[in-house]
Write an enzyme that holds these catalytic residues in place. Structure first.
Site, short mmCIF file in Angstrom:
data_model
loop_
_atom_site.label_atom_id
_atom_site.label_comp_id
_atom_site.label_asym_id
_atom_site.label_seq_id
_atom_site.Cartn_x
_atom_site.Cartn_y
_atom_site.Cartn_z
N GLY A 203 0.83 -1.21 0.00
CA GLY A 203 0.00 0.00 0.00
C GLY A 203 0.86 1.25 0.00
N HIS B 216 4.08 -0.73 13.24
CA HIS B 216 3.13 -0.11 14.16
C HIS B 216 2.95 -1.07 15.34
CE1 HIS B 216 0.27 2.83 15.23
NE2 HIS B 216 -0.74 2.53 14.46
N GLU C 46 -1.03 11.37 14.86
CA GLU C 46 -1.75 11.52 13.58
C GLU C 46 -3.15 12.12 13.78
OE1 GLU C 46 -1.14 7.51 12.49
OE2 GLU C 46 -3.03 6.78 13.30
N SER D 225 8.94 39.97 11.91
CA SER D 225 9.01 41.32 12.50
C SER D 225 8.90 41.26 14.02
CB SER D 225 7.87 42.17 11.95
OG SER D 225 6.63 41.68 12.45
N1 LIG Z 1 0.90 4.78 5.59
C1 LIG Z 1 2.08 5.05 6.12
O1 LIG Z 1 2.89 5.76 5.55
C2 LIG Z 1 2.48 4.46 7.46
C3 LIG Z 1 3.49 5.09 8.21
C4 LIG Z 1 4.00 4.44 9.34
C5 LIG Z 1 3.46 3.22 9.71
N2 LIG Z 1 2.43 2.67 9.00
C6 LIG Z 1 1.94 1.35 9.39
O2 LIG Z 1 2.38 0.44 8.38
C7 LIG Z 1 1.41 -0.59 8.19
C8 LIG Z 1 0.93 -0.59 6.74
O3 LIG Z 1 0.19 0.60 6.53
P1 LIG Z 1 -0.14 1.18 5.08
O4 LIG Z 1 -0.72 2.54 5.28
O5 LIG Z 1 1.04 1.03 4.18
O6 LIG Z 1 -1.29 0.17 4.65
P2 LIG Z 1 -2.40 0.34 3.53
O7 LIG Z 1 -3.66 0.81 4.13
O8 LIG Z 1 -1.84 1.13 2.42
O9 LIG Z 1 -2.61 -1.19 3.12
C9 LIG Z 1 -1.52 -2.03 2.78
C10 LIG Z 1 -1.94 -3.19 1.91
O10 LIG Z 1 -2.93 -3.96 2.55
C11 LIG Z 1 -3.68 -4.57 1.53
N3 LIG Z 1 -4.94 -5.06 2.09
C12 LIG Z 1 -5.95 -4.34 2.63
N4 LIG Z 1 -6.94 -5.16 3.04
C13 LIG Z 1 -6.53 -6.43 2.75
C14 LIG Z 1 -7.10 -7.73 2.95
N5 LIG Z 1 -8.27 -7.88 3.55
N6 LIG Z 1 -6.40 -8.81 2.52
C15 LIG Z 1 -5.20 -8.68 1.95
N7 LIG Z 1 -4.60 -7.48 1.75
C16 LIG Z 1 -5.27 -6.38 2.15
C17 LIG Z 1 -3.84 -3.47 0.52
O11 LIG Z 1 -4.12 -4.01 -0.76
C18 LIG Z 1 -2.47 -2.81 0.55
O12 LIG Z 1 -1.62 -3.41 -0.39
C19 LIG Z 1 0.30 -0.29 9.21
O13 LIG Z 1 0.60 -0.99 10.39
C20 LIG Z 1 0.43 1.21 9.44
O14 LIG Z 1 -0.10 1.64 10.68
C21 LIG Z 1 1.94 3.26 7.88
C1 LIG Z 2 2.30 8.75 8.29
C2 LIG Z 2 1.81 8.58 9.71
C3 LIG Z 2 0.64 9.51 9.97
O1 LIG Z 2 2.87 8.95 10.59
C4 LIG Z 2 1.49 7.10 10.05
O2 LIG Z 2 1.43 6.96 11.44
C5 LIG Z 2 0.26 6.51 9.41
O3 LIG Z 2 -0.52 5.88 10.14
O4 LIG Z 2 0.10 6.61 8.20
MG LIG Z 3 -0.08 5.79 12.18
MG LIG Z 4 3.03 7.77 12.29
#
Ligand SMILES: NC(=O)c1ccc[n+]([C@@H]2O[C@H](COP(=O)([O-])OP(=O)(O)OC[C@H]3O[C@@H](n4cnc5c(N)ncnc54)[C@H](O)[C@@H]3O)[C@@H](O)[C@H]2O)c1
Ligand SMILES: CC(C)(O)[C@@H](O)C(=O)O
Ligand SMILES: [Mg+2]
Ligand SMILES: [Mg+2]
Length: 348
Positions: free
Chosen positions: A39, A124, A212, A270
């Site tokens: 994702g 996470h 967030e 300023s």
């Molecule tokens: N988005 C960010 O930049 C970010 C930042 C830091 C941490 N995180 C953490 O990283 C992890 C991934 O987050 P993300 O935002 O990349 O995830 P996302 O919401 O983009 O989803 C990731 C993937 O999950 C797949 N998916 C969703 N439902 C599904 C299902 N039922 N079966 C199979 N696949 C499924 C989607 O197709 C996608 O490829 C989470 O734990 C999130 O909290 C995310």
């Molecule tokens: C990018 C963020 C907000 O820091 C992350 O925590 C997420 O859930 O996407």
């Molecule tokens: Mg988060």
């Molecule tokens: Mg974060």
């Protein structure tokens, strides 16, 4: 591990100088790292690891948009791109990067592949901390580790390509092999972290959910909108209200305090502005602190996690989120913003 003093408090941090990429590659030379989910974090971490020379594969649902995205990014079906189960079976390190709600649904399909000595990696603390709600309980003979980049996977990738690094926290929940520390730091360096700071799963998820919902995303929109509305209600044009609320912040002042701190940004404004800002920061602090305190307690008691699980587990959750984002995009403030962005000389 360096002990650094942050504003009077000593903390353990790991820098690239102490744990260079060469060492990370040595630590992980016999590992197969599977990125499960493609994702936002999946591509950021997976592509950075691949470009850094690690042995990486991707596990993703076939016939999904993100499967096609993975192919477009150069992952090859049958070689480096597999269905989730096959990637987990091939992996020694499983990076569980599905959405937090999907991690719950897919867990029964992952668990059988967590055989002794493997590592389960999260970005996470959600799944483990709220285990009563998620059902995610790993076997005792695997390492359970975390690297949580403090920013979007999109920024992680962009900053890597610019030769920069996004800071990440790291944590060890379970060290079954005695190698968890080396594994987690090596992965943190491999995904492109700037420096790594120590936390635990619970602190990571509590701070992340607060951040967030708070200053990073929820509070910032609420604060900006409140000022924009007051300016508009008092007869200011959208151009004036947007420039005075958002554009100046992101284009002029935020880069200054990012570079050298708030006092330095103030000092470059300023003396009139400095006097007013120093007088008004207190009332804004006092007005918002109770909201942040309420937010933290909602996170700590699990209500925020439950709300996220309940809504994001619905079959139409993506469409519903998109509807709400559309409403934001189509609000006057952000429609004004789209025109302002178009008028930036670099966009002409
Ligand atoms: N988005 C960010 O930049 C970010 C930042 C830091 C941490 N995180 C953490 O990283 C992890 C991934 O987050 P993300 O935002 O990349 O995830 P996302 O919401 O983009 O989803 C990731 C993937 O999950 C797949 N998916 C969703 N439902 C599904 C299902 N039922 N079966 C199979 N696949 C499924 C989607 O197709 C996608 O490829 C989470 O734990 C999130 O909290 C995310
Ligand atoms: C990018 C963020 C907000 O820091 C992350 O925590 C997420 O859930 O996407
Ligand atoms: Mg988060
Ligand atoms: Mg974060």
């Amino acid at each position: 591990m360096a002990v650094m003093n942050f504003g009077g408090v000593d903390e353990n941090v790991m820098t690239r100088d102490e744990f260079p990429l060469k060492k990370a590659k040595e630590v992980l030379k016999d590992e197969v790292i599977a990125i499960i989910g493609y994702g936002v974090q999946g591509p950021g971490q997976g592509l950075n690891l691949r470009d850094n020379g690690f042995n990486v594969i991707v596990g993703q649902r076939k016939d999904s948009k993100t499967w096609d995205k993975a192919i477009a990014d150069g992952w090859v079906p049958g070689e480096t791109l597999f269905e989730i189960e096959e990637a987990c079976q091939r992996a020694t390190i499983i990076q569980y990067l599905l959405s937090d709600a999907a991690q719950i649904a897919v867990w029964p399909r992952i668990k059988p592949y967590l055989t002794a000595g493997k590592a389960l990696y999260f970005s996470h603390g959600f799944g483990i901390t709220y285990k009563e709600r998620t059902g995610i309980v790993p076997p005792a003979d695997v390492d359970v580790i975390l690297v949580a980049p403090k920013g979007s996977g999109t920024s992680l990738r962009r900053m890597f390509l610019q030769g920069r690094g996004l800071n990440s926290s790291y944590a060890i929940f379970q060290d079954a092999t005695g190698k968890a520390k080396d594994r987690v730091i090596a992965l943190g360096i491999g995904v492109g972290s700037g420096y790594l700071f120590e936390t635990n799963f619970k602190k990571e998820v509590y701070s992340d959910l607060t951040g967030e919902r708070g200053t990073l995303m929820g509070a910032i929109q609420g604060l900006l909108l409140a000022q924009y509305e007051v300016l508009r209600e008092n007869g200011h044009t959208p151009s004036e209200a947007f420039n005075e609320t958002v554009e100046e912040l992101t284009q002029s002042l935020m880069p200054l305090f990012a570079e050298n701190g708030m006092d330095w940004m103030y000092a470059n404004c300023s003396t009139t502005a400095q006097r007013g800002a120093l007088d008004w920061m207190g009332p804004f602090h006092d007005a918002t602190k109770p909201v942040f305190a309420k937010l933290y307690s909602e996170v700590a008691c699990g209500n925020e996690a439950q709300r996220s699980i309940d809504t994001n587990s619905k079959p139409d959750y993506r469409e519903k989120l998109e509807e709400e984002l559309k409403a934001l995009r189509e609000s006057e403030m952000w429609r004004a913003g789209a025109v302002v962005r178009k008028l930036r000389p670099e966009n002409n």
